[in-house]
Design a protein around this motif. Structure first.
Motif, mmCIF file in Angstrom:
data_model
loop_
_atom_site.group_PDB
_atom_site.id
_atom_site.type_symbol
_atom_site.label_atom_id
_atom_site.label_comp_id
_atom_site.label_asym_id
_atom_site.label_seq_id
_atom_site.Cartn_x
_atom_site.Cartn_y
_atom_site.Cartn_z
ATOM 1 N N UNK A 12 37.224 -85.532 120.218
ATOM 2 C CA UNK A 12 36.103 -85.381 119.292
ATOM 3 C C UNK A 12 34.900 -84.798 120.025
ATOM 4 N N UNK A 13 33.959 -84.314 119.280
ATOM 5 C CA UNK A 13 32.729 -83.799 119.874
ATOM 6 C C UNK A 13 31.991 -84.862 120.659
ATOM 7 N N UNK A 14 31.984 -86.081 120.128
ATOM 8 C CA UNK A 14 31.311 -87.181 120.829
ATOM 9 C C UNK A 14 32.001 -87.483 122.157
ATOM 10 N N UNK A 15 33.337 -87.479 122.162
ATOM 11 C CA UNK A 15 34.065 -87.712 123.409
ATOM 12 C C UNK A 15 33.741 -86.622 124.428
ATOM 13 N N UNK A 16 33.767 -85.370 123.988
ATOM 14 C CA UNK A 16 33.499 -84.262 124.899
ATOM 15 C C UNK A 16 32.089 -84.335 125.463
ATOM 16 N N UNK A 17 31.127 -84.664 124.630
ATOM 17 C CA UNK A 17 29.744 -84.771 125.073
ATOM 18 C C UNK A 17 29.591 -85.869 126.128
ATOM 19 N N UNK A 18 30.142 -87.043 125.838
ATOM 20 C CA UNK A 18 30.040 -88.167 126.769
ATOM 21 C C UNK A 18 30.803 -87.874 128.056
ATOM 22 N N UNK A 19 31.962 -87.225 127.942
ATOM 23 C CA UNK A 19 32.725 -86.863 129.124
ATOM 24 C C UNK A 19 31.926 -85.956 130.045
ATOM 25 N N UNK A 20 31.243 -84.992 129.474
ATOM 26 C CA UNK A 20 30.463 -84.077 130.301
ATOM 27 C C UNK A 20 29.276 -84.779 130.947
ATOM 28 N N UNK A 21 28.672 -85.719 130.242
ATOM 29 C CA UNK A 21 27.598 -86.517 130.838
ATOM 30 C C UNK A 21 28.120 -87.313 132.025
ATOM 31 N N UNK A 22 29.244 -88.003 131.837
ATOM 32 C CA UNK A 22 29.835 -88.799 132.913
ATOM 33 C C UNK A 22 30.293 -87.916 134.070
ATOM 34 N N UNK A 23 30.904 -86.789 133.745
ATOM 35 C CA UNK A 23 31.410 -85.895 134.785
ATOM 36 C C UNK A 23 30.274 -85.353 135.643
ATOM 37 N N UNK A 24 29.148 -85.043 135.021
ATOM 38 C CA UNK A 24 27.992 -84.572 135.776
ATOM 39 C C UNK A 24 27.533 -85.647 136.757
ATOM 40 N N UNK A 25 27.448 -86.883 136.284
ATOM 41 C CA UNK A 25 27.034 -87.992 137.160
ATOM 42 C C UNK A 25 28.035 -88.243 138.276
ATOM 43 N N UNK A 44 41.089 -91.878 128.224
ATOM 44 C CA UNK A 44 41.476 -92.308 129.578
ATOM 45 C C UNK A 44 40.512 -91.755 130.626
ATOM 46 N N UNK A 45 40.088 -90.494 130.459
ATOM 47 C CA UNK A 45 39.157 -89.883 131.413
ATOM 48 C C UNK A 45 37.798 -90.562 131.329
ATOM 49 N N UNK A 46 37.361 -90.912 130.136
ATOM 50 C CA UNK A 46 36.098 -91.641 129.972
ATOM 51 C C UNK A 46 36.176 -92.967 130.719
ATOM 52 N N UNK A 47 37.265 -93.698 130.547
ATOM 53 C CA UNK A 47 37.430 -94.973 131.255
ATOM 54 C C UNK A 47 37.357 -94.772 132.763
ATOM 55 N N UNK A 48 38.033 -93.742 133.248
ATOM 56 C CA UNK A 48 38.055 -93.445 134.687
ATOM 57 C C UNK A 48 36.647 -93.136 135.203
ATOM 58 N N UNK A 49 35.926 -92.294 134.474
ATOM 59 C CA UNK A 49 34.596 -91.898 134.914
ATOM 60 C C UNK A 49 33.575 -93.028 134.744
ATOM 61 N N UNK A 50 33.742 -93.869 133.730
ATOM 62 C CA UNK A 50 32.859 -95.030 133.588
ATOM 63 C C UNK A 50 33.008 -95.949 134.800
ATOM 64 N N UNK A 51 34.233 -96.132 135.236
ATOM 65 C CA UNK A 51 34.488 -96.968 136.415
ATOM 66 C C UNK A 51 33.825 -96.350 137.644
ATOM 67 N N UNK A 52 33.968 -95.045 137.789
ATOM 68 C CA UNK A 52 33.425 -94.354 138.940
ATOM 69 C C UNK A 52 31.897 -94.365 138.967
ATOM 70 N N UNK A 53 31.276 -94.213 137.765
ATOM 71 C CA UNK A 53 29.815 -94.125 137.701
ATOM 72 C C UNK A 53 29.131 -95.473 137.486
ATOM 73 N N UNK A 54 29.913 -96.487 137.109
ATOM 74 C CA UNK A 54 29.312 -97.788 136.819
ATOM 75 C C UNK A 54 28.770 -97.908 135.414
ATOM 76 N N UNK A 55 28.994 -96.899 134.595
ATOM 77 C CA UNK A 55 28.562 -96.966 133.196
ATOM 78 C C UNK A 55 29.568 -97.740 132.378
#
Length: 65
Positions: free
Chosen positions: A23-36, A52-63
């Motif tokens: 979804x657009x929301x997933x893509x937007x949040x993914x890019x925010x997390x990926x930048x961080x 799954x990528x959001x979960x991975x990046x949340x773990x990595x960024x602490x979000x």
């Protein structure tokens, strides 16, 4: 604090719409997390892959805690 109902949290592999485009929301949040996280996000992710990528990046960024 109560534990979440395990039936309410489905594995993305079990989603009936998991193979649809992210979804657009997933893509937007993914890019925010990926930048961080200083990572790139592959194009063309499905909803399940994006989750799954959001979960991975949340773990990595602490979000998302």
């Amino acid at each position: 604090m109560t534990e979440p109902d395990t039936n309410a949290i489905k594995d993305p592999d079990d989603w009936s719409t998991g193979d649809e485009p992210a979804t657009g929301a997933q893509e937007s949040y993914l890019h925010t997390l990926a930048t961080e996280a200083h990572e790139d996000v592959p194009d063309g992710l499905t909803k399940a892959d994006a989750s799954r990528k959001i979960d991975e990046l949340q773990e990595k960024t602490g979000r998302g805690r």
